[in-house]
Design an enzyme around this catalytic site. Structure first.
Site, PDB file in Angstrom:
ATOM      1  CE1 TYR A   1      -6.389   0.848  -1.628  1.00  0.00           C
ATOM      2  CE2 TYR A   1      -8.459   1.142  -2.779  1.00  0.00           C
ATOM      3  CZ  TYR A   1      -7.364   0.366  -2.464  1.00  0.00           C
ATOM      4  OH  TYR A   1      -7.247  -0.886  -2.979  1.00  0.00           O
TER       5      TYR A   1
ATOM      6  CE  LYS B   1       6.453  -6.073   1.855  1.00  0.00           C
ATOM      7  NZ  LYS B   1       7.042  -7.404   1.923  1.00  0.00           N
TER       8      LYS B   1
ATOM      9  CG  ASP C   1       5.880 -10.517   2.016  1.00  0.00           C
ATOM     10  OD1 ASP C   1       5.547 -10.088   3.139  1.00  0.00           O
ATOM     11  OD2 ASP C   1       7.067 -10.601   1.666  1.00  0.00           O
TER      12      ASP C   1
ATOM     13  CG  ASP D   1      -8.850  -3.695  -2.908  1.00  0.00           C
ATOM     14  OD1 ASP D   1      -9.791  -4.490  -3.085  1.00  0.00           O
ATOM     15  OD2 ASP D   1      -8.594  -2.762  -3.689  1.00  0.00           O
TER      16      ASP D   1
END
Ligand code: NAI
Length: 382
Positions: free
Chosen positions: A134, A201, A249, A273
């Site tokens: 972002y 991640k 995930d 988000d």
């Protein structure tokens, strides 16, 4: 205690949800503390009202006041379509360095949900708000900037990359990660939450997402050693806050299958988000979702919805999100009893099945009331 709350009523449905919601927040404080504590609301101009009165959508005076404020509240602000105007929300977040976006998610009995046990969801997401993909460092495929950057990566750093690609940069800093995780742990410790999960991640993006995880554990060990313990060291029951981490995930599966095992989530911008909307969907959507954006000194509360232009001025909007943001603000300043009154009133109002139209559509056998009346119903249950 008298606390000043600077507020921006906002555009579209903003003024009407404020008008219905603010008295509920004040009444909860009055009821819980018999006049010992109160809020003093001071209006600041931003958005269309500011433009009409000053010719400026975001007057400098508003920014100056917010720079030194402790508590603020805003309704939704429309992004003016003409003239390529930047989003006022993004401008506010960046100018004030509101680095943590915090959203609690819990279930209200009676709302339809796509999962079997939405009642097991009681989480609060701390999302980093300034870094990650972002950051706005992104170049379109085929541009000179993209080519130069990709050629540098290929020729100087030996990266195996196609120079015709579009390319974005994902900066994650120690400072940005630590201040976000610090806030999440502070919340868990002060509110007696059982655990904080660092969601990342890092198995794939070792030096950004993986670094976020490592810096998170570092803050926990360096600054909260007396109050927290890592999952690996906890060995069963503990009175301390457990710090754990999950790969993003896997976490999406975990919150569906074992939501009761997760309480506070601390995560990077993009993961945050996704997960806040996914969790909101688990409990029946964004309709009753409050939030706050924070820097080191300012807590800037806001409903998560927008200006809802198609129903603005029709007394149809749901003031729930603004009222629940008010409850968050009360918890933030230690007025937990008043916040609990609001939560209990919301539970009762929803089980009473006289709700605004957006909720009627998500509940069996409910009848619609207007924005003003829903506020009055909530106040009557305090
Ligand atoms: P929106 O949240 O305003 O509307 C989405 C849908 O939800 C619409 O059907 C609307 O009628 C409904 N809705 C939203 N809030 C509601 C409430 N309190 N009660 C009942 N129904 C409600 O999102 P949209 O349409 O994407 O954006 C409209 C404007 O709001 C845009 O100018 C956008 O930039 C702005 N916006 C501002 C935000 C903020 O200030 N934080 C956040 C999101 C959008």
């Amino acid at each position: 205690m008298k606390k000043t709350v600077y507020f921006i009523a906002g555009d579209g449905i903003g003024p009407e949800v404020f008008k219905a919601g603010r008295p509920v927040i004040d009444a909860a404080v009055a009821k819980a503390y018999n006049g010992e504590h109160s809020l003093v609301w001071e209006e600041l101009l931003a958005g269309e009202k500011a433009y009409k009165e000053t010719g400026n959508y975001l007057p400098q005076e508003t920014l100056d006041t917010l720079q030194s404020a402790e508590l603020a509240f805003k309704g939704p602000l429309a992004t003016p379509i003409a003239g390529g105007f930047r989003s006022l929300n993004v401008t506010l977040r960046q100018t004030l360095d509101l680095f943590a976006c915090i959203r609690p998610i819990r279930y209200f009995e009676g709302i339809e949900s796509p999962v079997k046990r939405p009642d097991l969801v009681d989480m609060i997401v701390f999302r980093e708000n300034t870094e990650d993909v972002y950051a706005g460092i992104e170049y379109a495929s085929g541009t000179d900037e993209a080519k130069r950057l990709l050629e540098f990566l290929r020729d100087e750093l030996g990266a195996n990359v196609d120079v015709s690609a579009g390319v974005g940069v994902k900066p994650i800093t120690e400072k940005g990660s630590k201040r976000l995780v610090r806030k999440a742990i502070e919340h868990a410790v002060s509110q007696g939450k059982p655990n904080v999960t660092l969601v990342h991640k890092g198995n794939i993006m070792k030096y950004t997402e993986g670094a976020f995880r490592n810096w998170g554990y570092e803050v926990a060990a360096d600054e909260f050693a007396d109050s927290v313990v890592t999952e690996a060291d906890a060995k069963g029951e503990t009175s301390k806050v457990i710090i754990k981490d999950r790969i993003a995930d896997a976490m999406f599966q975990e919150v569906l299958m074992r939501p009761q095992e997760y309480s506070v989530i601390a995560t990077t911008n993009l993961n945050g988000d996704y997960i806040s909307d996914a969790l909101a969907a688990q409990v029946g959507g964004l309709g009753l979702a409050p939030g706050v954006n924070m820097n080191q000194t300012l807590a800037f509360f806001e409903p998560t919805h927008g200006t809802a232009p198609t129903i603005a001025g029709m007394d149809k909007a749901n003031p729930g999100s603004i009222i629940l943001s008010g409850a968050m603000m009360l918890e933030h300043i230690g007025l937990n009893d008043a916040a609990s009154l609001i939560h209990a009133a919301m539970d009762k109002a929803i089980s009473g099945k006289k709700v605004t139209i957006d909720l009627v559509n998500q509940m069996e056998g409910a009848t619609a009331v207007g924005c003003t009346e829903f506020g009055e119903i909530l106040a009557s249950y305090l």
